[in-house]
Scaffold this motif. Structure first.
Motif, PDB file in Angstrom:
ATOM      1  N   VAL A  75      10.858 -27.438  97.549  1.00  0.00           N
ATOM      2  CA  VAL A  75      11.953 -26.859  96.776  1.00  0.00           C
ATOM      3  C   VAL A  75      12.077 -27.619  95.457  1.00  0.00           C
ATOM      4  O   VAL A  75      12.292 -28.837  95.449  1.00  0.00           O
ATOM      5  CB  VAL A  75      13.275 -26.926  97.565  1.00  0.00           C
ATOM      6  N   ILE A  97      20.788 -27.682 100.169  1.00  0.00           N
ATOM      7  CA  ILE A  97      19.752 -28.346  99.372  1.00  0.00           C
ATOM      8  C   ILE A  97      20.418 -29.504  98.644  1.00  0.00           C
ATOM      9  O   ILE A  97      21.295 -29.301  97.799  1.00  0.00           O
ATOM     10  CB  ILE A  97      19.109 -27.380  98.370  1.00  0.00           C
ATOM     11  N   LEU A 112      15.404 -21.562 104.618  1.00  0.00           N
ATOM     12  CA  LEU A 112      16.438 -21.160 103.670  1.00  0.00           C
ATOM     13  C   LEU A 112      16.888 -19.722 103.875  1.00  0.00           C
ATOM     14  O   LEU A 112      18.008 -19.355 103.499  1.00  0.00           O
ATOM     15  CB  LEU A 112      15.928 -21.363 102.244  1.00  0.00           C
ATOM     16  N   ASN A 117      22.494 -14.523  97.091  1.00  0.00           N
ATOM     17  CA  ASN A 117      21.135 -15.041  96.892  1.00  0.00           C
ATOM     18  C   ASN A 117      20.216 -13.897  96.486  1.00  0.00           C
ATOM     19  O   ASN A 117      20.098 -12.909  97.227  1.00  0.00           O
ATOM     20  CB  ASN A 117      20.615 -15.684  98.182  1.00  0.00           C
ATOM     21  N   VAL A 151      15.797 -30.428 101.839  1.00  0.00           N
ATOM     22  CA  VAL A 151      16.515 -29.363 102.533  1.00  0.00           C
ATOM     23  C   VAL A 151      17.092 -29.940 103.819  1.00  0.00           C
ATOM     24  O   VAL A 151      16.376 -30.536 104.627  1.00  0.00           O
ATOM     25  CB  VAL A 151      15.583 -28.184 102.854  1.00  0.00           C
ATOM     26  N   LYS A 210       9.747 -23.876 104.492  1.00  0.00           N
ATOM     27  CA  LYS A 210      10.973 -24.000 103.706  1.00  0.00           C
ATOM     28  C   LYS A 210      11.579 -22.627 103.446  1.00  0.00           C
ATOM     29  O   LYS A 210      12.806 -22.457 103.455  1.00  0.00           O
ATOM     30  CB  LYS A 210      10.669 -24.685 102.372  1.00  0.00           C
ATOM     31  N   VAL A 252      22.451 -24.431 106.027  1.00  0.00           N
ATOM     32  CA  VAL A 252      21.334 -25.066 105.335  1.00  0.00           C
ATOM     33  C   VAL A 252      21.789 -25.399 103.921  1.00  0.00           C
ATOM     34  O   VAL A 252      22.312 -24.530 103.205  1.00  0.00           O
ATOM     35  CB  VAL A 252      20.101 -24.146 105.285  1.00  0.00           C
TER      36      VAL A 252
END
Length: 419
Positions: free
Chosen positions: A160, A191, A356, A253, A176, A352, A189
């Motif tokens: 990421v 970051i 996410l 998102n 993450v 990943k 989750v």
């Protein structure tokens, strides 16, 4: 019940498919179109055989014909049409306090980034989202008050990378973290150290988009002169001001997935080959996650149905007299499979990307997907692969819910614990 709602109260992922026009190279080579659309149906013909039995048919929530302007049964679809069916509902749900996800999937060069970012006079879903949020929501004098923040990152070689780090600095990999579920808090989750910029106007949101887009990873392949080498994620964090100085949070998102590639067709080597391997591996994991989610849902439905049938059967059948010496303790007709390994494992943490996406595919998010396909016979295998993946996604059911304020959850915890 809406077309995307389910009998169990969940919400099925809404899936749309868009067909792009021929590229200049495809027209020059005399390519033939092997994809047809009628209503919400997509039909893909075998380029070597034209019998009806050689065709594959699919059905989705929306189908967009952007191949040409001359088709009498399919009006040409622009990004504004996608916005009306997909982007608008995303914004409305988010303003109600529900997390939302909109992602684009397809082979490299199939038009994913065009749907998300657009071009010139045909802005994509992301610019239209930012414009609508600013002009219709934030500028409303009598409406609720909102605070908006934005982040922009990419998943490059399964790392990421923050795209909003200062220009003088090299984008750095971020950690993450998966926060486990605890009491009334569901697993989340996050970051660590991801930059989030406050945005209020179209100009400020455009500046964030431009700053991130300039640092996205691209490369040239035989199939695409401007091929994405990473998955990009743009997130809007929306805080709606409530009475008493409290706020209700939601997220949007918008994800532009890198396209799957066949190495022999894309002609990549060296570092580009390594990038392709990471892209294909993460997309393969995503496909396995979708399969596992659907298998888990099917297993749960089957267990529930079987248990209900067994209950009815045991309630209507004759039982031995309790005073009989030969009687034996009654045994349930069916023992539900609750042992370890009976429920399919969903491999979210195998990449990943899927880590996410876990909240969008298996959580409380309202999720939308646009799958893009190419028209040419040379791409028929990738087209079929994309449509089969989209068909699997369309069966995924999430459980959207309005996000609760932290104060409400803490008050409930105190009440339950007798504090």
């Amino acid at each position: 019940m809406s077309s995307s709602a389910t009998a169990g109260g969940g919400s099925r992922v809404k899936v749309a498919v868009r067909l792009r026009p021929f590229s200049a190279a495809e027209r020059a080579s005399g390519e033939t179109c092997c994809v047809r659309m009628r209503g919400n149906a997509v039909v893909v013909g075998n380029p070597l055989h034209h019998q009806a039995g050689e065709e594959a048919a699919f059905s989705f929530d929306h189908c967009y014909w952007s191949f040409d302007h001359e088709n009498p049964t399919n009006p040409y679809a622009t990004n504004a049409d996608l916005w009306a069916d997909l982007g608008g509902p995303v914004l409305r749900c988010a303003l109600e306090g529900v997390n939302c996800c909109l992602f684009a999937y397809g082979a490299t060069g199939s038009g994913k980034s065009y749907c998300i970012r657009g071009e010139g006079s045909d802005p994509g879903l992301l610019p239209l989202l930012c414009r609508s949020l600013c002009t219709e929501v934030l500028s409303a004098p009598d409406g609720p008050k909102y605070s908006i923040f934005a982040s922009f990152y990419e998943i490059y070689n399964d790392r990421v990378m923050d795209l909003l780090t200062p220009c003088a600095e090299k984008p750095r990999p971020l950690k993450v973290i998966v926060l486990p579920a605890h009491d009334t808090f569901k697993a989340r989750v996050i970051i660590k150290d991801l930059e989030k910029r406050p945005v209020r106007t179209v100009a400020e949101m455009s500046a964030v988009l431009l700053a991130g887009a300039e640092r996205l990873s691209f490369n040239r392949t035989w199939l695409n002169d401007h091929a994405s080498r990473s998955h990009s994620v743009f997130t809007l964090y929306i805080a709606r001001q409530e009475s008493g100085g409290r706020s209700r949070l939601s997220e949007i998102n918008v994800i532009d997935l890198a396209g799957s590639e066949q190495v022999k067709l894309s002609g990549v080597s060296g570092e580009s080959l390594r990038e392709t391997c990471h892209i294909n591996a993460s997309l393969s994991t995503l496909a396995r996650v979708i399969d596992a989610i659907n298998a888990k849902s099917t297993a749960a439905t089957t267990t529930t149905t079987t248990a209900a049938t067994a209950t009815v059967s045991s309630g209507t059948s004759e039982t031995p007299s309790s005073t009989s010496e030969s009687s034996t303790p009654s045994v349930p007709a069916v023992v539900p499979a609750v042992c370890s390994g009976s429920t399919p494992h969903v491999p979210y943490r195998d990449s990943k990307l899927t880590t996410l996406l876990s909240g969008s595919l298996g959580g409380s998010s309202r999720t939308f997907m646009v799958a893009t396909v190419a028209p040419g016979a040379r791409c028929v295998h990738e087209t079929l692969r994309t449509l089969r993946f989209a068909e699997g996604v369309s069966r995924v059911v999430t459980q959207p819910r309005v996000n609760r304020e932290v104060e409400e959850i803490l008050a409930e915890l105190k009440q339950r614990r007798g504090d």
